[in-house]
Write an enzyme that holds these catalytic residues in place. Structure first.
Site, PDB file in Angstrom:
ATOM      1  CG  MET A  22      -1.928  -1.174   1.145  1.00  0.00           C
ATOM      2  SD  MET A  22      -3.470  -0.846   1.993  1.00  0.00           S
ATOM      3  CE  MET A  22      -2.905  -0.565   3.653  1.00  0.00           C
ATOM      4  CG  LEU A  69       7.289   1.414  -0.834  1.00  0.00           C
ATOM      5  CD1 LEU A  69       8.078   1.111  -2.103  1.00  0.00           C
ATOM      6  CD2 LEU A  69       6.364   0.257  -0.490  1.00  0.00           C
ATOM      7  CG  HIS A  70       8.345   0.419   6.195  1.00  0.00           C
ATOM      8  ND1 HIS A  70       8.566  -0.955   6.255  1.00  0.00           N
ATOM      9  CD2 HIS A  70       7.013   0.574   6.413  1.00  0.00           C
ATOM     10  CE1 HIS A  70       7.432  -1.574   6.523  1.00  0.00           C
ATOM     11  NE2 HIS A  70       6.460  -0.670   6.614  1.00  0.00           N
ATOM     12  CG  HIS A 126       6.788  -1.911   2.338  1.00  0.00           C
ATOM     13  ND1 HIS A 126       6.701  -0.755   3.059  1.00  0.00           N
ATOM     14  CD2 HIS A 126       5.553  -2.467   2.374  1.00  0.00           C
ATOM     15  CE1 HIS A 126       5.466  -0.590   3.502  1.00  0.00           C
ATOM     16  NE2 HIS A 126       4.744  -1.623   3.108  1.00  0.00           N
ATOM     17  CD  GLN A 180      -2.181  -8.748   4.615  1.00  0.00           C
ATOM     18  OE1 GLN A 180      -2.886  -7.799   4.902  1.00  0.00           O
ATOM     19  NE2 GLN A 180      -0.965  -8.580   4.126  1.00  0.00           N
TER      20      GLN A 180
END
Ligand code: AMP
Length: 273
Positions: free
Chosen positions: A27, A30-31, A34, A150
Site C-alpha cells: 500500500m 515504503l520502508h 517492504h 493476513q
C-alpha cells in the site's frame, strides 16, 4: 524501472514476460520492511513487479483510509534504486467497478483477532489480493509475517481457490530498538514512539519466558500485560498456526499476536515460536 497505471499495459507486459516473475503487493509509504520483500523477490526471480495501491475495501468506515500516508515519489525512487522492473500504481476505478463479486474471509480464521476487531477487513484484503494475483500471475508472491493473520488467510485462499503462485513468507523487519516497521509509525509522537517500544518488549519477554520453559499461555499473557501496563491493548492472543487459541505453547507451531492503540495509530506485532 517502468511505471504502469493501466490494466491493459500490465497485461501486455505480462504476456511478453518470460522466466520467473516475483510480485510484491503493497500500500506504499515504503520502508525497510517492504524493501526486504522486494530484495527477496529480486534475488529469487528474473523480473520483479511491485504494486502500490491503498485498497479502500479493506478499511472500515472511520478508519484511516483518507489519512493513509501517500509518498509515491519517494516510493518510486526506493523501487528504482532496488532494481524493481515494473511498478504498478493503479487508480481505484481501475481496480474496482460497481456491484462486484465479493470474497468472504473464512469464519474460523477470518473472524478472530484482526477479523473480530476489524470486521470485513479481510474480505477486502482477499478481494484485492485475488485481483492482483490474477492480473500479475506471478511465479512467487511475497508477504510479511508482520501481518500474520493476513498471510495465513491468503495461503488458505490460494489453497481453496487453487491459485498457482508460490507464497513466500518474509521475516518481520524492526527498527534498531525493536519497534516493528510500519507505514503508520510516522503518526507516533515522540512520547508515543517511546511507549510503543513496550509492544516488542512484551513479545521479547514472552520469548524469554518460553526459553525458560514457561509454556502456560495465561501466565505468559499476564507478563506481557504487565510490560504494557497502562497501554490501550486491543488483544493479546496465543494461537497455533491455524489461528486456534491454545492454552499451552506448542514449540514450532505457535504465534503470539497483539494489537495496541498508541494514541491514534493502531499497531500490530507478533512473534512466531
Ligand atoms: P502494506 O503496505 O502495509 O500493505 O504491506 C505490504 C507488505 O509488506 C505486506 O505483506 C506486509 O506484511 C509487509 N510488511 C509490512 N511491514 C513489514 C515489516 N515490518 N516487516 C516485514 N514485512 C512487512
Amino acid at each position: 524501472m517502468k511505471i504502469i497505471h493501466s490494466i491493459e499495459e500490465l497485461q501486455t507486459i505480462r504476456k511478453n514476460l518470460k522466466g520467473s516473475l516475483g510480485f510484491v503487493p503493497t500500500m506504499g509509504a515504503l520502508h525497510d520492511g517492504h524493501l526486504s520483500l522486494i530484495k527477496q523477490s529480486i534475488k529469487d526471480n528474473e523480473i520483479t513487479i511491485v504494486s502500490i495501491f491503498v485498497n479502500p475495501t479493506q478499511f472500515l468506515p472511520g478508519e484511516d483510509l483518507d489519512k493513509y500516508p501517500k509518498k509515491i515519489q519517494a516510493d518510486s525512487k526506493i523501487c528504482e534504486l532496488a532494481n524493481v522492473d515494473y511498478l504498478f500504481t493503479p487508480e481505484i476505478n481501475t481496480m474496482y467497478s460497481k456491484d462486484e463479486i465479493l470474497i468472504k474471509a473464512p469464519v474460523l480464521k477470518g473472524f478472530t483477532l484482526e477479523g473480530q476487531n476489524r470486521p470485513g477487513h479481510f474480505d477486502g484484503v482477499l478481494q484485492i489480493v485475488l485481483k492482483l494475483l490474477n492480473l500479475v500471475n506471478p511465479t512467487n508472491v511475497y508477504f510479511g509475517k508482520k501481518d500474520a493473520q493476513q498471510l495465513a488467510l491468503i495461503k488458505q485462499m490460494a489453497k481453496n481457490l487453487f491459485l498457482s503462485p508460490n507464497i513466500v513468507d518474509c521475516e518481520i523487519i524492526r527498527e534498531k530498538d525493536g519497534l516493528a516497521m510500519s507505514s503508520r509509525n510516522i503518526y507516533l509522537s515522540q512520547e508515543e514512539r517511546k511507549q510503543a517500544l513496550n509492544i516488542s518488549k512484551s513479545l521479547k519477554d514472552a520469548a524469554k519466558l518460553i526459553g525458560s520453559k514457561e509454556y502456560n499461555c495465561a501466565r505468559i499473557i499476564k507478563t506481557m500485560r504487565t510490560t504494557m501496563k497502562g497501554m490501550d491493548i486491543e488483544y493479546i492472543s496465543i494461537v497455533n498456526r491455524d489461528f486456534q487459541q491454545i492454552q499451552t505453547i506448542e514449540l514450532g507451531n505457535t504465534i503470539i499476536l497483539l494489537a495496541v492503540k498508541v494514541g491514534t495509530p493502531r499497531l500490530i506485532d507478533n512473534i512466531w515460536i
